[in-house]
Design a protein around this motif. Structure first.
Motif, PDB file in Angstrom:
ATOM      1  N   CYS A 148     -33.783  -4.973   6.160  1.00 40.57           N
ATOM      2  CA  CYS A 148     -35.211  -4.841   6.399  1.00 40.57           C
ATOM      3  C   CYS A 148     -35.512  -5.391   7.778  1.00 40.57           C
ATOM      4  N   PRO A 149     -36.198  -4.623   8.594  1.00 42.35           N
ATOM      5  CA  PRO A 149     -36.479  -5.125   9.940  1.00 42.35           C
ATOM      6  C   PRO A 149     -37.473  -6.282   9.932  1.00 42.35           C
ATOM      7  N   ALA A 150     -37.345  -7.152  10.904  1.00 38.99           N
ATOM      8  CA  ALA A 150     -38.312  -8.235  11.088  1.00 38.99           C
ATOM      9  C   ALA A 150     -39.141  -7.874  12.305  1.00 38.99           C
ATOM     10  N   PHE A 151     -40.419  -8.164  12.239  1.00 33.88           N
ATOM     11  CA  PHE A 151     -41.303  -7.871  13.367  1.00 33.88           C
ATOM     12  C   PHE A 151     -41.548  -9.156  14.126  1.00 33.88           C
ATOM     13  N   MET A 152     -41.224  -9.145  15.402  1.00 34.32           N
ATOM     14  CA  MET A 152     -41.320 -10.371  16.192  1.00 34.32           C
ATOM     15  C   MET A 152     -42.617 -10.482  16.984  1.00 34.32           C
ATOM     16  N   GLY A 153     -43.492  -9.500  16.830  1.00 33.07           N
ATOM     17  CA  GLY A 153     -44.753  -9.534  17.569  1.00 33.07           C
ATOM     18  C   GLY A 153     -45.793 -10.409  16.893  1.00 33.07           C
ATOM     19  N   LYS A 154     -47.036 -10.294  17.342  1.00 30.90           N
ATOM     20  CA  LYS A 154     -48.141 -11.095  16.797  1.00 30.90           C
ATOM     21  C   LYS A 154     -48.701 -10.418  15.566  1.00 30.90           C
ATOM     22  N   VAL A 155     -48.652 -11.122  14.436  1.00 33.04           N
ATOM     23  CA  VAL A 155     -49.133 -10.528  13.195  1.00 33.04           C
ATOM     24  C   VAL A 155     -49.742 -11.608  12.309  1.00 33.04           C
ATOM     25  N   LYS A 156     -50.866 -11.292  11.670  1.00 34.21           N
ATOM     26  CA  LYS A 156     -51.529 -12.249  10.787  1.00 34.21           C
ATOM     27  C   LYS A 156     -50.853 -12.324   9.422  1.00 34.21           C
ATOM     28  N   HIS A 157     -50.497 -11.162   8.873  1.00 37.21           N
ATOM     29  CA  HIS A 157     -49.917 -11.126   7.525  1.00 37.21           C
ATOM     30  C   HIS A 157     -48.690 -10.223   7.508  1.00 37.21           C
ATOM     31  N   ARG A 158     -47.613 -10.722   6.913  1.00 35.65           N
ATOM     32  CA  ARG A 158     -46.407  -9.911   6.724  1.00 35.65           C
ATOM     33  C   ARG A 158     -46.245  -9.645   5.242  1.00 35.65           C
ATOM     34  N   LEU A 159     -46.016  -8.397   4.903  1.00 36.75           N
ATOM     35  CA  LEU A 159     -45.825  -8.021   3.500  1.00 36.75           C
ATOM     36  C   LEU A 159     -44.605  -7.129   3.383  1.00 36.75           C
ATOM     37  N   VAL A 189     -40.677   9.012  -4.993  1.00 39.59           N
ATOM     38  CA  VAL A 189     -40.918   7.970  -3.995  1.00 39.59           C
ATOM     39  C   VAL A 189     -42.299   8.146  -3.368  1.00 39.59           C
ATOM     40  N   ARG A 190     -42.689   9.395  -3.111  1.00 36.05           N
ATOM     41  CA  ARG A 190     -44.026   9.639  -2.568  1.00 36.05           C
ATOM     42  C   ARG A 190     -45.096   9.047  -3.492  1.00 36.05           C
ATOM     43  N   ASP A 191     -44.952   9.304  -4.778  1.00 34.76           N
ATOM     44  CA  ASP A 191     -45.947   8.821  -5.729  1.00 34.76           C
ATOM     45  C   ASP A 191     -45.915   7.296  -5.853  1.00 34.76           C
ATOM     46  N   GLU A 192     -44.723   6.709  -5.741  1.00 33.79           N
ATOM     47  CA  GLU A 192     -44.609   5.247  -5.765  1.00 33.79           C
ATOM     48  C   GLU A 192     -45.260   4.639  -4.518  1.00 33.79           C
ATOM     49  N   ILE A 193     -45.068   5.288  -3.377  1.00 32.50           N
ATOM     50  CA  ILE A 193     -45.679   4.808  -2.140  1.00 32.50           C
ATOM     51  C   ILE A 193     -47.197   4.886  -2.251  1.00 32.50           C
ATOM     52  N   LYS A 194     -47.696   5.987  -2.795  1.00 28.50           N
ATOM     53  CA  LYS A 194     -49.149   6.121  -2.955  1.00 28.50           C
ATOM     54  C   LYS A 194     -49.681   4.983  -3.822  1.00 28.50           C
ATOM     55  N   ALA A 195     -49.029   4.721  -4.948  1.00 29.90           N
ATOM     56  CA  ALA A 195     -49.479   3.658  -5.854  1.00 29.90           C
ATOM     57  C   ALA A 195     -49.385   2.291  -5.182  1.00 29.90           C
ATOM     58  N   GLY A 196     -48.276   2.026  -4.511  1.00 26.62           N
ATOM     59  CA  GLY A 196     -48.075   0.730  -3.861  1.00 26.62           C
ATOM     60  C   GLY A 196     -49.082   0.473  -2.759  1.00 26.62           C
ATOM     61  N   PHE A 197     -49.355   1.499  -1.959  1.00 28.76           N
ATOM     62  CA  PHE A 197     -50.280   1.319  -0.849  1.00 28.76           C
ATOM     63  C   PHE A 197     -51.733   1.361  -1.310  1.00 28.76           C
ATOM     64  N   TRP A 198     -52.014   2.049  -2.411  1.00 23.70           N
ATOM     65  CA  TRP A 198     -53.380   2.000  -2.951  1.00 23.70           C
ATOM     66  C   TRP A 198     -53.672   0.583  -3.436  1.00 23.70           C
ATOM     67  N   LYS A 199     -52.690  -0.023  -4.104  1.00 16.13           N
ATOM     68  CA  LYS A 199     -52.850  -1.395  -4.593  1.00 16.13           C
ATOM     69  C   LYS A 199     -53.068  -2.341  -3.405  1.00 16.13           C
ATOM     70  N   PHE A 200     -52.260  -2.196  -2.362  1.00 17.91           N
ATOM     71  CA  PHE A 200     -52.418  -3.013  -1.152  1.00 17.91           C
ATOM     72  C   PHE A 200     -53.816  -2.821  -0.560  1.00 17.91           C
ATOM     73  N   TYR A 201     -54.237  -1.570  -0.461  1.00 19.37           N
ATOM     74  CA  TYR A 201     -55.547  -1.261   0.106  1.00 19.37           C
ATOM     75  C   TYR A 201     -56.672  -1.886  -0.723  1.00 19.37           C
ATOM     76  N   GLU A 202     -56.590  -1.702  -2.024  1.00 17.90           N
ATOM     77  CA  GLU A 202     -57.612  -2.253  -2.926  1.00 17.90           C
ATOM     78  C   GLU A 202     -57.706  -3.779  -2.817  1.00 17.90           C
ATOM     79  N   GLU A 203     -56.545  -4.432  -2.743  1.00 12.50           N
ATOM     80  CA  GLU A 203     -56.511  -5.890  -2.766  1.00 12.50           C
ATOM     81  C   GLU A 203     -56.797  -6.535  -1.401  1.00 12.50           C
ATOM     82  N   ASN A 204     -56.520  -5.810  -0.313  1.00  7.10           N
ATOM     83  CA  ASN A 204     -56.591  -6.438   1.008  1.00  7.10           C
ATOM     84  C   ASN A 204     -57.576  -5.821   1.998  1.00  7.10           C
ATOM     85  N   LEU A 205     -57.819  -4.530   1.887  1.00  5.11           N
ATOM     86  CA  LEU A 205     -58.573  -3.868   2.945  1.00  5.11           C
ATOM     87  C   LEU A 205     -59.910  -3.289   2.523  1.00  5.11           C
ATOM     88  N   LYS A 206     -60.002  -2.900   1.263  1.00  4.77           N
ATOM     89  CA  LYS A 206     -61.212  -2.205   0.817  1.00  4.77           C
ATOM     90  C   LYS A 206     -62.423  -3.104   0.982  1.00  4.77           C
TER      91      LYS A 206
END
Length: 143
Positions: free
Chosen positions: A89-100, A124-141
């Motif tokens: 899994c890549p690590a991001f070395m830039g400026k970021v508030k939250h890593r998930l 996998v497409r459907d799993e990604i949709k579910a995973g990112f919807w959950k992320f969106y609902e919990e963090n961005l909405k």
């Protein structure tokens, strides 16, 4: 929640990160979403493009970019989507508030009949949709 910036990170940036990028942008067009890879392939996986098109999301205009392109930017969220234990899994070395990490299998590694491989892209497409919807609902909405 103005100008939220989300970077979705993967290894090849041809499949999972591209689908996640498409979904997140479709949930809320006001979010700045980018995706990148540590070893960006430079092209999109055509089955990923087809799987998204099947549900009305066009990612064919996306580009496969190296993470280097985004290191100078500041991000609210950097989300890694690699899944397999044999995948670094890549690590991001830039400026970021939250890593998930929201991990998914790589359907481009599926072996077998065309039908099986396609079914893996859909799963996998459907799993990604579910995973990112959950992320969106919990963090961005907007609450």
């Amino acid at each position: 929640m103005l100008n939220m910036k989300v970077l979705i990170l993967c290894t090849g940036n041809s499949c999972r990160s591209q689908m996640a990028h498409g979904f997140l942008q479709s949930f809320d067009p006001s979010i700045t979403v980018c995706s990148a890879g540590t070893e960006a392939s430079g092209k999109l996986n055509q089955k990923a493009v087809a799987a998204m098109k099947e549900i009305g999301i066009d990612i064919s205009h996306h580009t496969s970019d190296s993470v280097e392109k985004y290191l100078a930017d500041e991000w609210d969220y950097v989300i890694t989507v690699c899944g397999g234990a044999n995948e670094a899994c890549p690590a991001f070395m830039g400026k970021v508030k939250h890593r998930l990490h929201i991990g998914f299998d790589d359907p481009s590694h599926a072996l077998g009949t065309d039908e099986f491989i396609w079914s893996e892209f859909i799963r996998v497409r459907d799993e990604i949709k579910a995973g990112f919807w959950k992320f969106y609902e919990e963090n961005l909405k907007m609450k």
